[in-house]
Write an enzyme that holds these catalytic residues in place. Structure first.
Site, PDB file in Angstrom:
ATOM      1  N   HIS A 114       0.794  -0.772   0.406  1.00  0.00           N
ATOM      2  CA  HIS A 114      -0.553   0.402  -0.210  1.00  0.00           C
ATOM      3  C   HIS A 114       0.637   1.417   0.312  1.00  0.00           C
ATOM      4  O   HIS A 114       1.753   1.579   0.902  1.00  0.00           O
ATOM      5  CB  HIS A 114      -0.901  -0.125   1.225  1.00  0.00           C
ATOM      6  CG  HIS A 114      -1.905   1.586   1.509  1.00  0.00           C
ATOM      7  ND1 HIS A 114      -1.535   1.985   2.229  1.00  0.00           N
ATOM      8  CD2 HIS A 114      -2.690   1.660   0.258  1.00  0.00           C
ATOM      9  CE1 HIS A 114      -2.958   3.276   1.616  1.00  0.00           C
ATOM     10  NE2 HIS A 114      -3.174   2.825   0.962  1.00  0.00           N
ATOM     11  N   GLU A 136      -7.951   7.330  -6.143  1.00  0.00           N
ATOM     12  CA  GLU A 136      -8.757   8.512  -5.993  1.00  0.00           C
ATOM     13  C   GLU A 136      -7.431   8.816  -7.394  1.00  0.00           C
ATOM     14  O   GLU A 136      -7.497  10.244  -6.639  1.00  0.00           O
ATOM     15  CB  GLU A 136      -7.831   9.054  -4.435  1.00  0.00           C
ATOM     16  CG  GLU A 136      -8.432   8.588  -3.216  1.00  0.00           C
ATOM     17  CD  GLU A 136      -8.033   7.215  -2.743  1.00  0.00           C
ATOM     18  OE1 GLU A 136      -9.008   6.908  -1.793  1.00  0.00           O
ATOM     19  OE2 GLU A 136      -6.986   7.687  -2.621  1.00  0.00           O
ATOM     20  N   GLU A 171     -10.307   2.854  -7.932  1.00  0.00           N
ATOM     21  CA  GLU A 171     -11.417   2.255  -7.476  1.00  0.00           C
ATOM     22  C   GLU A 171     -12.077   3.681  -8.349  1.00  0.00           C
ATOM     23  O   GLU A 171     -12.911   3.651  -8.935  1.00  0.00           O
ATOM     24  CB  GLU A 171     -10.755   3.557  -6.125  1.00  0.00           C
ATOM     25  CG  GLU A 171     -11.828   4.161  -5.485  1.00  0.00           C
ATOM     26  CD  GLU A 171     -11.586   4.183  -4.043  1.00  0.00           C
ATOM     27  OE1 GLU A 171     -12.247   4.110  -2.723  1.00  0.00           O
ATOM     28  OE2 GLU A 171     -11.056   5.085  -4.231  1.00  0.00           O
ATOM     29  N   GLU A 180     -16.370   1.766   1.133  1.00  0.00           N
ATOM     30  CA  GLU A 180     -15.529   2.925   2.029  1.00  0.00           C
ATOM     31  C   GLU A 180     -17.213   3.603   2.945  1.00  0.00           C
ATOM     32  O   GLU A 180     -16.938   3.540   4.590  1.00  0.00           O
ATOM     33  CB  GLU A 180     -14.591   2.823   2.269  1.00  0.00           C
ATOM     34  CG  GLU A 180     -14.170   4.006   0.722  1.00  0.00           C
ATOM     35  CD  GLU A 180     -12.619   4.287   1.206  1.00  0.00           C
ATOM     36  OE1 GLU A 180     -12.214   5.452   0.604  1.00  0.00           O
ATOM     37  OE2 GLU A 180     -12.476   3.706   0.148  1.00  0.00           O
TER      38      GLU A 180
END
Length: 699
Positions: free
Chosen positions: A408, A479, A497, A503
């Site tokens: 990540h 994002e 995404e 979320e």
């Protein structure tokens, strides 16, 4: 005689100034012409009905004459293209790319600047782009605007989100085209950074439906070295104008010939299934530039992520008391850090036990104490783990369990900082055997003044995909600007995404039940979405009785999303302990594939319902997912997509009779029946519900 020759000359000149091209099926016809002042225009008809009235085309340049008028046609060329190509990962094992092309060569009378317009007409729609050949009259140039127009004929029902230059994480609005108005949107929607330039600017892809049942979708493909196109809506006249996202000083794009714009696309059909199943956007991108793709693999994963969203743990190690300089000062543990060695091993064990490919861990690296909202350039170095995260021991443990780790990289919007550290970050990934990375871009962009959707950031997102490919690493961006098919060219760009994901259901007003039914008609046309489905504990009051947030679906619908929301990267997003309470339902997530040989869209209506059946890549199993909006729904599905002469065991995961996304979301039932391709199955979906079915051949 003189008048007769003049008439012939005028007719010949008129014919030269006007061109037509039809789709292979002849249902769609595009007419191109120059107006009296030499401006390029086009018109589109579908089954003899005008869909796009005469609409302007062209480019405005900074400090140079605009390329939107005074053109003459130098020549034109028609061609036919028909191929089948095999995606590395996808909904189909083979994709047909069939279109008729018209290339119109223009020259501007006063400047002698040359510009080509290329049209491609598919059975499902129209695409066109501007092509600037190498020439002495135009070398380096700056685009200040694009005068591309979509002049529609109807006040369509429209599914839209604001044309925010920094975020696409909005819930969709369903209104008439004439009722679009960003000033009426509730901005208490959980989005941290907003940059909406006007009341009537919306994002593409824009999905629409006429009262007569015609579906129209306006989007773009192959956005490379160019800003994202939003749409500025003339709500009185139903005209849409291209709205390019500017950079920090207001310019739109810096280009050098030879170069091209992205494709502007218009999908048209009287059957919604043609839109949602279309591969037109992918087909408009270049073929894969990666010769050896053997390392690009689909992945089903779990991870340390949802527990932070529900408040069980935190991304940061120390908490706010140590927020001044988390990269250098000694940190004192808060006791709530999620990304610990012990907790990560617990997820690895769960993944290994249940046959998952990978484990994502967020919050593993130092910097989270001071990361959001400060517009700070140096937050993360992407290489230094927190003291309670033993990256070497975790890597070895995952390897012993045959589980891959997913890295990540949250950039905090500091793109310059990420690019400085990127090569070192990738070396850490390769050293500890992380085949894939999830990137994040939460926050305002650095370089300061740039937008998420501007040319600089589009180039960055594509650059990261290319550099990851150089290192045989897969990419899942969050994002980012929404994909426009670049995953065909760099298939290691496995997912993104780039929309309002699951979320938001944990801590905001959430996503309405129709949300997941609109995304396949909009965001997913450009590439797979990492939506993170599979939430079983629907109501957040389970974690804290004072919380009112919840997932706006039933549990059965969460299962169906694994089929209806295509992605070769799928997360079982809930906590392991929540799955262990519902192992019978969890079995579907364990069984469902993520890469497919065939996909059949059985029912489709944007915002209302969607039913999809898919055949496992290299296998004989099928999976079906069907979802509905806030309304209960009944349907009967023919199973004629199954192989003839073969019996299947159908395991049906469906809403219980008393299920309801608000009142009773976890109520489900499971039944098993034997079916063939001559069978029919009755579907009964609760409000906000769904059904998931696995079909296993009976030997």
């Amino acid at each position: 005689m003189k008048h007769f020759l003049s008439a012939i000359l005028f007719f010949a000149l008129s014919m030269l100034q006007a061109q037509s091209v039809a789709s292979p099926s002849k249902n769609i016809i595009l007419d191109f012409k120059l107006t009296a002042n030499g401006q390029p225009t086009y018109t589109v008809t579908y089954k003899n009905k005008t869909v796009v009235q005469e609409s302007t085309m062209g480019i405005k340049l900074k400090e140079k004459p605009a390329l939107d008028a005074n053109f003459s046609i130098q020549g034109s060329k028609n061609s036919i293209f028909n191929e089948s190509w095999k995606p590395v990962l996808g909904e189909q094992s083979s994709i047909v790319n069939h279109y008729n092309e018209l290339k119109v060569s223009l020259i501007q009378n006063e400047t002698n600047v040359k510009m080509n317009i290329i049209f491609r007409i598919f059975d499902e729609g129209v695409a066109f782009r501007y092509d600037f050949p190498k020439q002495s009259e135009l070398n380096y140039f700056i685009i200040s605007d694009e005068v591309t127009q979509f002049n529609l004929t109807d006040n369509y029902k429209t599914f839209w989100i604001p044309g925010d230059f920094d975020s696409n994480e909005y819930e969709y609005n369903e209104t008439k085209l004439s009722e679009i108005d960003n000033s009426k949107i509730d901005m208490n929607n959980g989005i941290g950074v907003k940059s909406i330039p006007g009341k009537y600017i919306v994002q593409s892809p824009l999905m629409m439906k006429s009262a007569a049942g015609l579906y129209v979708n306006i989007f773009e493909a192959a956005v490379v070295n160019y800003p994202v196109m939003h749409l500025n809506v003339d709500v009185k006249n139903y005209k849409l104008n291209a709205q390019l996202v500017p950079n920090a000083i207001g310019d739109k794009a810096y280009l050098q010939t030879p170069c091209v714009s992205p494709w502007r696309t218009i999908m048209i059909s009287d059957d919604a299934r043609d839109i949602v199943s279309s591969k037109m956007i992918l087909n408009l991108n270049e073929p894969s530039k990666i010769e050896d793709t053997s390392w690009i693999k689909p992945m089903k994963y779990v991870g340390i992520w949802w527990e932070m969203h529900v408040g069980k743990s935190t991304w940061d190690f120390a908490g706010s008391q140590n927020a001044q300089n988390s990269l250098t000062q000694e940190l004192l543990p808060s006791g709530k850090h999620g990304a610990t060695t012990e907790n990560t091993k617990r997820y690895i064990d769960f993944a290994a036990k249940n046959g998952f490919d990978g484990v994502l861990v967020e919050g593993w690296n130092v910097g989270w104490e001071d990361w959001f909202g400060n517009w700070k350039e140096e937050v993360f170095d992407f290489t230094t783990p927190y003291p309670d995260f033993d990256i070497a021991a975790i890597s070895a443990y995952a390897k012993s369990k045959n589980v891959k780790m997913i890295m990540h990289h949250e950039t905090s919007g500091s793109v310059a900082n990420y690019e400085r550290h990127l090569d070192r970050a990738m070396e850490v990934m390769k050293k500890y055997d992380y085949p894939a990375v999830k990137t994040g871009y939460v926050g305002k962009i650095i370089p300061r003044g740039e937008f998420h959707d501007g040319q600089t950031m589009v180039n960055h997102f594509n650059f990261v995909a290319r550099r990851m490919a150089d290192n045989k690493l897969m990419l899942n961006s969050h994002e980012s600007s929404r994909p426009t098919g670049y995953g065909r060219t760099y298939p290691n760009y496995i997912a993104a995404e780039a929309a309002r994901g699951n979320e938001f259901n944990a801590w905001s007003k959430g996503n309405p039940p129709m949300h997941e039914i609109i995304l396949p008609f909009t965001r997913q046309l450009g590439g797979p979405m990492d939506y993170t489905p599979g939430i079983f504990e629907i109501k957040m009051s389970y974690y804290d009785k004072s919380k009112t947030a919840q997932v706006h679906t039933t549990l059965a619908k969460q299962l169906a999303l694994y089929v209806t929301m295509y992605s070769p990267l799928q997360m079982a997003a809930d906590l392991p302990e929540n799955y262990e309470k519902y192992m019978d339902a969890f079995q579907f997530i364990k069984d469902v594939a993520v890469d497919w040989d065939e996909s059949v869209y059985l029912e489709a209506e944007p915002g209302d319902y969607l039913t999809v059946a898919r055949k496992t890549k290299g296998g004989e199993s099928w999976f079906l997912g069907t979802i509905t909006d806030e309304n209960a729904r009944k349907s009967e599905i023919k199973l004629d997509f199954l192989s003839k002469g073969q019996k299947y065991k159908a395991i049906i995961y469906e809403d219980a009779k008393n299920a309801d996304w608000q009142k009773n979301p976890i109520a489900y039932k499971i039944k098993t029946i034997i079916v063939t391709n001559k069978s029919k199955i009755s579907l009964n979906l609760a409000p906000g519900g769904g059904t998931a079915i696995s079909f296993e051949p009976v030997k």
